[in-house]
Design a protein around this motif. Structure first.
Motif, PDB file in Angstrom:
ATOM      1  N   SER A 228       1.265   5.935  -0.127  1.00 30.92           N
ATOM      2  CA  SER A 228       0.744   7.276  -0.389  1.00 30.92           C
ATOM      3  C   SER A 228       1.274   7.740  -1.742  1.00 30.92           C
ATOM      4  O   SER A 228       1.851   6.953  -2.490  1.00 30.92           O
TER       5      SER A 228
ATOM      6  N   CYS B 187       0.874  -1.170   0.000  1.00 25.51           N
ATOM      7  CA  CYS B 187       0.000   0.000   0.000  1.00 25.51           C
ATOM      8  C   CYS B 187       0.917   1.229   0.000  1.00 25.51           C
ATOM      9  O   CYS B 187       2.117   1.108  -0.167  1.00 25.51           O
TER      10      CYS B 187
ATOM     11  N   THR C  94       1.184   5.069  10.227  1.00 21.69           N
ATOM     12  CA  THR C  94       1.130   6.388   9.593  1.00 21.69           C
ATOM     13  C   THR C  94       2.243   6.422   8.562  1.00 21.69           C
ATOM     14  O   THR C  94       3.426   6.301   8.904  1.00 21.69           O
ATOM     15  N   ILE C  95       1.863   6.557   7.301  1.00 18.83           N
ATOM     16  CA  ILE C  95       2.805   6.312   6.204  1.00 18.83           C
ATOM     17  C   ILE C  95       3.985   7.270   6.222  1.00 18.83           C
ATOM     18  O   ILE C  95       5.112   6.896   5.909  1.00 18.83           O
ATOM     19  N   SER C  96       3.742   8.507   6.620  1.00 20.72           N
ATOM     20  CA  SER C  96       4.812   9.512   6.536  1.00 20.72           C
ATOM     21  C   SER C  96       5.899   9.341   7.584  1.00 20.72           C
ATOM     22  O   SER C  96       6.997   9.875   7.429  1.00 20.72           O
TER      23      SER C  96
ATOM     24  N   SER D 204      -4.752   1.573   1.805  1.00 17.43           N
ATOM     25  CA  SER D 204      -4.256   2.819   2.395  1.00 17.43           C
ATOM     26  C   SER D 204      -5.029   4.015   1.876  1.00 17.43           C
ATOM     27  O   SER D 204      -5.653   3.976   0.813  1.00 17.43           O
ATOM     28  N   THR D 205      -4.967   5.082   2.666  1.00 14.69           N
ATOM     29  CA  THR D 205      -5.305   6.413   2.192  1.00 14.69           C
ATOM     30  C   THR D 205      -3.981   7.152   2.030  1.00 14.69           C
ATOM     31  O   THR D 205      -2.911   6.537   2.093  1.00 14.69           O
ATOM     32  N   SER D 206      -4.040   8.460   1.876  1.00 15.76           N
ATOM     33  CA  SER D 206      -2.801   9.212   1.711  1.00 15.76           C
ATOM     34  C   SER D 206      -2.000   9.285   2.998  1.00 15.76           C
ATOM     35  O   SER D 206      -0.799   9.546   2.968  1.00 15.76           O
ATOM     36  N   THR D 207      -2.633   9.021   4.112  1.00 15.86           N
ATOM     37  CA  THR D 207      -1.919   9.158   5.390  1.00 15.86           C
ATOM     38  C   THR D 207      -1.739   7.848   6.139  1.00 15.86           C
ATOM     39  O   THR D 207      -0.769   7.677   6.859  1.00 15.86           O
ATOM     40  N   ARG D 208      -2.648   6.914   5.986  1.00 23.41           N
ATOM     41  CA  ARG D 208      -2.619   5.715   6.823  1.00 23.41           C
ATOM     42  C   ARG D 208      -2.613   4.449   5.975  1.00 23.41           C
ATOM     43  O   ARG D 208      -3.400   4.318   5.040  1.00 23.41           O
ATOM     44  N   GLY D 209      -1.741   3.506   6.338  1.00 24.82           N
ATOM     45  CA  GLY D 209      -1.708   2.211   5.688  1.00 24.82           C
ATOM     46  C   GLY D 209      -2.167   1.131   6.639  1.00 24.82           C
ATOM     47  O   GLY D 209      -1.810   1.143   7.825  1.00 24.82           O
TER      48      GLY D 209
ATOM     49  N   LEU E  74      -6.270   8.777  -3.711  1.00 23.40           N
ATOM     50  CA  LEU E  74      -5.449   9.801  -3.042  1.00 23.40           C
ATOM     51  C   LEU E  74      -5.927  11.205  -3.382  1.00 23.40           C
ATOM     52  O   LEU E  74      -6.510  11.436  -4.418  1.00 23.40           O
TER      53      LEU E  74
END
Lengths: 124, 342
Positions: free
Chosen positions: B97, B95, B165-167, B142-147, B342
């Motif tokens: 972002s 997954c 948290t992907i970042s 995933s979304t843009s922030t969370r996998g 995204l």
């Protein structure tokens, strides 16, 4: 003044000019003013990518008026310069005369990564 | 412009071969336009703005596929190798972002999560650990922030959902549980909701589709079903619609080429969309907001394929050939910088 007849010139001065492309807008690299009484023989134009990580694209245009005015004609369009590399856009085998009221400009795809050096003969 | 005395090796003493077509590939030297053109023709000239986009990660081939391939979703064409993987690379789930791809849960029953940034030179690194070793057959979304990673088979089916948290790198946190333990299911997500679709539970394929609200935590809730019951399908989604493609309908070879879709905001059952170009299980799905790609998988005779096909998400219809991966592979992961939600 008219551009000189190059079989009968009085002065040929070797010159170079540099420009750092600090924006993604078209930037004048070399401009021959209207009524200058000169013609520029552009022997070399080299683009250096000073970014150590990513390639960056460059476009070099010939303009029909000085100070990158008038109509732009592409010399190279969106050519990639790899990181820490240089690209020879014009050399002595493909030199360009820059007449009165003409100019050469550069457009970078990324600001602050590309520098241009042009070497030319100012003939009058 | 003729080639002349401006060799690409001017800065180094040995001739330079450009490292590849991505903008971060190295090609130090002074180059002529002629040289640039030649290397561009070989797809090896580093090009500004060209970064890896849709990734196909690892998977099984005759041995493990120890690299990451990339394609550009908006065009068609064959995948090219972007970077190498290390360690166990079979059966990951992926997954990410717009800037980072994550994968985890490989067949070695590891709980390791790894990542790579799209803008990088392809260097992979450790992200953290899953809550548990999900093992083969897990799924991710995933979304843009969370996998989120879920399920898998570590000698028995799992129901644990964990998230990161992907970042920011770090270990995963428990999110909640699936409605039923299973493996070989398919993950997909809109910008708010994640769906865990199909899979194998109790030794048999299931129609079950669970959903979670990704920004919160909690147990999954029954969403509806896929039809027929399948495991090992490929899937992806944009902000409104999910695509579920292929899979196997039983434990005997019974692969399907059926493509199904669902409106993610509305609970219910998947509906018929069209057909894949071939009936496969254990392929992988990913895509953009307009296209859903299916890559690889296994045919009914258990052989693997390298094919990639796609559908246009907004309109129903059969899949169209996209290109090929560099080799036959199945049970691979995928992540996409232009992932459709995204």
């Amino acid at each position: 003044m008219a551009a000189p007849n190059i079989v009968n010139v009085s002065t040929i001065t070797g010159k170079s000019a540099t420009v750092s492309l600090t924006s993604t807008s078209a930037t004048a690299v070399l401009s021959n003013a209207a009524s200058s009484g000169k013609v520029f023989k552009v022997n070399s134009l080299i683009v250096a990518n000073v970014d150590g990580t990513n390639a960056a694209n460059i476009s070099i245009n010939y303009y029909s008026q000085d100070d990158i005015g008038g109509t732009a004609t592409e010399i190279v369009s969106t050519v990639s310069v790899p990181a820490d590399a240089s690209l020879v856009v014009i050399d002595k085998n493909s030199f360009i005369y820059l007449e009165e009221d003409r100019s050469i400009g550069a457009t970078a795809a990324v600001a602050n990564d590309l520098k241009v050096i042009v070497s030319y003969e100012e003939i009058s | 412009m003729p080639q002349r005395s401006w060799p690409g090796s001017l800065i180094t003493k040995t001739p330079v071969t450009p490292g590849g077509a991505f903008e971060s590939n190295a090609a130090s030297g002074v180059w002529t336009l002629d040289e640039a053109l030649q290397w561009t023709g070989k797809d090896l000239w580093p090009t500004g703005g060209k970064t890896a986009q849709c990734l196909f990660i690892g998977g099984q081939s005759s041995g493990d596929s120890a690299d990451i391939l990339t394609v550009t979703v908006s065009t068609t064409g064959n995948a090219i190798s972007w970077t190498d993987l290390t360690g166990d690379t079979s059966s990951p789930s992926g997954c990410g972002s717009a800037t980072r791809a994550l994968w985890a849960s490989m067949s070695g029953d590891t709980n390791l999560i790894q990542y790579v940034d799209y803008s990088s030179d392809g260097t992979t690194a450790t992200f953290g650990d899953l809550v548990q070793a999900d093992g083969v057959g897990s799924a991710a979304l995933s979304t843009s922030t969370r996998g989120c990673f879920a399920a898998g088979d570590d000698s028995s089916a799992r129901d644990v959902i964990s998230y990161v948290t992907i970042s920011s790198t770090g270990n995963a946190t428990d999110f909640g549980d699936l409605t039923i333990s299973r493996y070989y299911m398919t993950g997909m997500a809109s910008a708010t909701r994640g769906l865990w679709c199909g899979g194998e539970a109790g030794g048999n394929p299931t129609t079950r589709v669970d959903y979670i609200t990704i920004a919160s935590t909690g147990n999954a809730i029954d969403f509806g079903g896929v039809d027929p019951s399948t495991y090992g399908a490929a899937g992806s989604a944009n902000t409104t619609r999910g695509i579920y493609a292929g899979g196997s309908t039983s434990n005997t070879p019974d692969e399907t080429n059926k493509v199904q879709y669902i409106t993610i905001a509305t609970l219910g059952n998947f509906a018929d969309f069209g057909d894949l170009t071939e009936a496969v299980k254990f392929g992988v799905g990913q895509g953009s907001d307009t296209r859903s790609l299916r890559a690889g998988g296994r045919l009914a005779d258990d052989s693997r394929v390298a094919t990639i096909d796609y559908v246009t998400i907004a309109s129903t219809g059969d899949s169209t050939d996209f290109g090929d991966m560099t080799n036959d592979r199945s049970s691979l992961a995928a992540a996409c910088a232009v992932q459709g939600n995204l």
